[in-house]
Design a protein around this motif. Structure first.
Motif, PDB file in Angstrom:
ATOM      1  N   SER A 286       0.837  -1.205   0.000  1.00 56.35           N
ATOM      2  CA  SER A 286       0.000   0.000   0.000  1.00 56.35           C
ATOM      3  C   SER A 286       0.868   1.250   0.000  1.00 56.35           C
ATOM      4  N   LEU A 287       0.559   2.172  -0.902  1.00 55.03           N
ATOM      5  CA  LEU A 287       1.224   3.477  -0.939  1.00 55.03           C
ATOM      6  C   LEU A 287       0.350   4.475  -0.205  1.00 55.03           C
ATOM      7  N   VAL A 288       0.898   5.074   0.850  1.00 49.70           N
ATOM      8  CA  VAL A 288       0.141   6.055   1.618  1.00 49.70           C
ATOM      9  C   VAL A 288       0.982   7.324   1.782  1.00 49.70           C
TER      10      VAL A 288
ATOM     11  N   ILE B  10       4.420   1.437   1.809  1.00 52.76           N
ATOM     12  CA  ILE B  10       5.333   2.479   1.336  1.00 52.76           C
ATOM     13  C   ILE B  10       4.758   3.811   1.793  1.00 52.76           C
ATOM     14  N   PHE B  11       5.439   4.427   2.719  1.00 57.92           N
ATOM     15  CA  PHE B  11       5.014   5.697   3.310  1.00 57.92           C
ATOM     16  C   PHE B  11       5.802   6.803   2.608  1.00 57.92           C
ATOM     17  N   VAL B  12       5.111   7.572   1.764  1.00 55.96           N
ATOM     18  CA  VAL B  12       5.781   8.576   0.923  1.00 55.96           C
ATOM     19  C   VAL B  12       5.672   9.952   1.567  1.00 55.96           C
ATOM     20  N   ILE B  13       6.825  10.619   1.696  1.00 54.19           N
ATOM     21  CA  ILE B  13       6.817  12.012   2.169  1.00 54.19           C
ATOM     22  C   ILE B  13       7.504  12.893   1.117  1.00 54.19           C
ATOM     23  N   ASP B  14       7.214  14.165   1.179  1.00 54.01           N
ATOM     24  CA  ASP B  14       7.757  15.137   0.234  1.00 54.01           C
ATOM     25  C   ASP B  14       9.015  15.770   0.827  1.00 54.01           C
ATOM     26  N   ARG B  15      10.169  15.356   0.320  1.00 49.99           N
ATOM     27  CA  ARG B  15      11.469  15.915   0.713  1.00 49.99           C
ATOM     28  C   ARG B  15      11.642  15.936   2.239  1.00 49.99           C
ATOM     29  N   MET B  16      11.834  17.102   2.803  1.00 51.98           N
ATOM     30  CA  MET B  16      12.156  17.214   4.230  1.00 51.98           C
ATOM     31  C   MET B  16      10.999  17.829   5.017  1.00 51.98           C
ATOM     32  N   TYR B  17       9.758  17.499   4.562  1.00 51.32           N
ATOM     33  CA  TYR B  17       8.574  18.016   5.242  1.00 51.32           C
ATOM     34  C   TYR B  17       7.929  16.904   6.061  1.00 51.32           C
ATOM     35  N   TRP B  18       7.591  17.228   7.309  1.00 52.30           N
ATOM     36  CA  TRP B  18       6.888  16.295   8.186  1.00 52.30           C
ATOM     37  C   TRP B  18       5.811  17.077   8.920  1.00 52.30           C
ATOM     38  N   TYR B  19       4.549  16.837   8.523  1.00 47.73           N
ATOM     39  CA  TYR B  19       3.439  17.617   9.058  1.00 47.73           C
ATOM     40  C   TYR B  19       2.541  16.750   9.938  1.00 47.73           C
ATOM     41  N   PHE B  20       1.448  17.350  10.370  1.00 54.59           N
ATOM     42  CA  PHE B  20       0.465  16.667  11.210  1.00 54.59           C
ATOM     43  C   PHE B  20      -0.063  15.405  10.529  1.00 54.59           C
TER      44      PHE B  20
ATOM     45  N   SER C 217       5.521  -3.833   8.171  1.00 56.54           N
ATOM     46  CA  SER C 217       6.804  -3.282   7.724  1.00 56.54           C
ATOM     47  C   SER C 217       6.583  -1.953   7.003  1.00 56.54           C
ATOM     48  N   ILE C 218       7.374  -0.937   7.369  1.00 50.12           N
ATOM     49  CA  ILE C 218       7.256   0.395   6.772  1.00 50.12           C
ATOM     50  C   ILE C 218       8.522   0.709   5.975  1.00 50.12           C
ATOM     51  N   ILE C 219       8.327   1.033   4.710  1.00 47.17           N
ATOM     52  CA  ILE C 219       9.422   1.568   3.904  1.00 47.17           C
ATOM     53  C   ILE C 219       9.122   3.055   3.720  1.00 47.17           C
ATOM     54  N   LEU C 220       9.922   3.886   4.366  1.00 50.03           N
ATOM     55  CA  LEU C 220       9.714   5.333   4.266  1.00 50.03           C
ATOM     56  C   LEU C 220      10.425   5.856   3.026  1.00 50.03           C
ATOM     57  N   VAL C 221       9.677   6.454   2.128  1.00 55.25           N
ATOM     58  CA  VAL C 221      10.223   6.969   0.872  1.00 55.25           C
ATOM     59  C   VAL C 221      10.252   8.494   0.923  1.00 55.25           C
ATOM     60  N   ILE C 222      11.445   9.048   0.794  1.00 57.08           N
ATOM     61  CA  ILE C 222      11.591  10.510   0.710  1.00 57.08           C
ATOM     62  C   ILE C 222      11.617  10.868  -0.767  1.00 57.08           C
ATOM     63  N   ASN C 223      10.522  11.402  -1.251  1.00 56.96           N
ATOM     64  CA  ASN C 223      10.373  11.664  -2.690  1.00 56.96           C
ATOM     65  C   ASN C 223      10.797  13.097  -3.051  1.00 56.96           C
ATOM     66  N   LYS C 224      10.984  13.302  -4.340  1.00 51.86           N
ATOM     67  CA  LYS C 224      11.301  14.615  -4.930  1.00 51.86           C
ATOM     68  C   LYS C 224      12.693  15.118  -4.536  1.00 51.86           C
ATOM     69  N   ILE C 225      13.647  14.202  -4.354  1.00 50.24           N
ATOM     70  CA  ILE C 225      14.986  14.650  -3.962  1.00 50.24           C
ATOM     71  C   ILE C 225      15.676  15.432  -5.072  1.00 50.24           C
ATOM     72  N   ASP C 226      15.163  15.313  -6.301  1.00 50.27           N
ATOM     73  CA  ASP C 226      15.720  16.116  -7.399  1.00 50.27           C
ATOM     74  C   ASP C 226      15.441  17.599  -7.186  1.00 50.27           C
ATOM     75  N   TRP C 227      14.513  17.914  -6.297  1.00 52.07           N
ATOM     76  CA  TRP C 227      14.207  19.316  -5.983  1.00 52.07           C
ATOM     77  C   TRP C 227      15.088  19.868  -4.863  1.00 52.07           C
ATOM     78  N   ILE C 228      15.827  18.999  -4.178  1.00 56.67           N
ATOM     79  CA  ILE C 228      16.668  19.440  -3.067  1.00 56.67           C
ATOM     80  C   ILE C 228      18.019  19.908  -3.608  1.00 56.67           C
ATOM     81  N   LYS C 229      18.304  21.185  -3.479  1.00 58.22           N
ATOM     82  CA  LYS C 229      19.556  21.734  -4.019  1.00 58.22           C
ATOM     83  C   LYS C 229      20.760  21.299  -3.192  1.00 58.22           C
TER      84      LYS C 229
END
Length: 272
Positions: A9-11, A86-96, A111-123
């Motif tokens: 499951s992608l959440v 698959i727990f998807v987050i946007d770069r370095m943001y962690w909200y409520f 089992s949780i696989i934490l995916v930090i997405n959009k790293i191409d946007w991180i300078k």
């Protein structure tokens, strides 16, 4: 038993890139994408079978804080039934919303696989390492992996990690099946995708798309589609852009089905 088969499951919060990720993994489009929240309205199944390995992916709507119980219930059920999340987050943001999701996943002992997405946007990529360390210490996930679903960074590694968390099991779907979405639903969703991207924030969640006619031949698909809105004022907005929506939707459908598409779109006010 040599076969491997599991439910993944992608959440994640809206707009973190779940649909883009599932499309990238599968190698073709099954889920529409946009910059607007609640683009994905329902659970969508994508299937990838490679040899003795079958992975069943569930794309879910983004978590909503307020009164969207129907959408929240979809991802809650998806977590309960999964072999891996698959727990998807946007770069370095962690909200409520991320905190709510994490609590729900931990309750189910999955089992949780934490995916930090959009790293191409991180300078500044050097900022990633301390962020990864902080997340690992905080969450104790099975694995944390930075990726870019849009450009394909880290996807192969992610798939290898997913496979390592799946059980030995018989395959559930035929090897050739790619998605549970039938042709009518996918075409309507492709039209809705263009509609959402054209409307911006004006009324993207007050519209729906239905197909009144679809005739499929060897070389062409004839489609009559209906965009349904709530009020006359919304209809007037759409009438100004419906021709452009029709042209761009036709191109998108042709790219999926590789046939000539004859598409006609009308706008109708919903009867209350």
């Amino acid at each position: 038993m040599n076969n491997i088969c599991g439910l993944v499951s992608l959440v994640g919060r809206s707009n973190v890139g779940k649909s883009t990720l599932i499309n990238r993994i599968l190698g073709h489009k099954i889920s529409i994408t946009s910059k607007h929240r609640l683009t994905t309205r329902k659970q969508i199944i994508g299937v990838k079978t490679t040899g003795n390995i079958q992975i069943i992916y569930l794309d879910t709507p983004g978590i909503i804080k307020k009164d969207y119980k129907k959408y929240n219930q979809i991802w809650i059920n998806a977590i309960k039934n999964a072999d891996c999340v698959i727990f998807v987050i946007d770069r370095m943001y962690w909200y409520f919303e991320e905190q709510i999701l994490f609590k729900h996943i931990k309750k189910n002992n999955i089992s949780i696989i934490l995916v930090i997405n959009k790293i191409d946007w991180i300078k500044n990529k050097t900022s990633l390492l301390p962020w990864l360390t902080k997340l690992y210490n905080k969450l104790q996930c099975a694995k944390i992996i930075p990726i870019s679903a849009k450009v394909g960074i880290g996807i192969k590694e992610l798939e290898s990690i997913i496979i390592s968390h799946l059980p030995k099991n018989n395959h559930y779907f035929p090897a050739k099946l790619k998605t549970d979405q039938n042709k009518r639903i996918l075409i309507a969703e492709l039209i809705r995708e263009n509609l959402i991207n054209k409307l911006h924030s004006e009324l993207p969640y007050l519209v729906d798309v239905t197909l009144e006619k679809i005739i499929n031949t060897n070389q062409t698909i004839d489609i009559n589609a209906l965009i349904i809105v709530e009020r006359n004022s919304q209809k007037h907005i759409l009438l100004g852009i419906v021709k452009k929506i029709c042209i761009e939707s036709r191109i998108a459908i042709e790219n999926i089905f590789h046939k000539n598409i004859r598409l006609k779109i009308w706008v109708k006010v919903k009867k209350h």
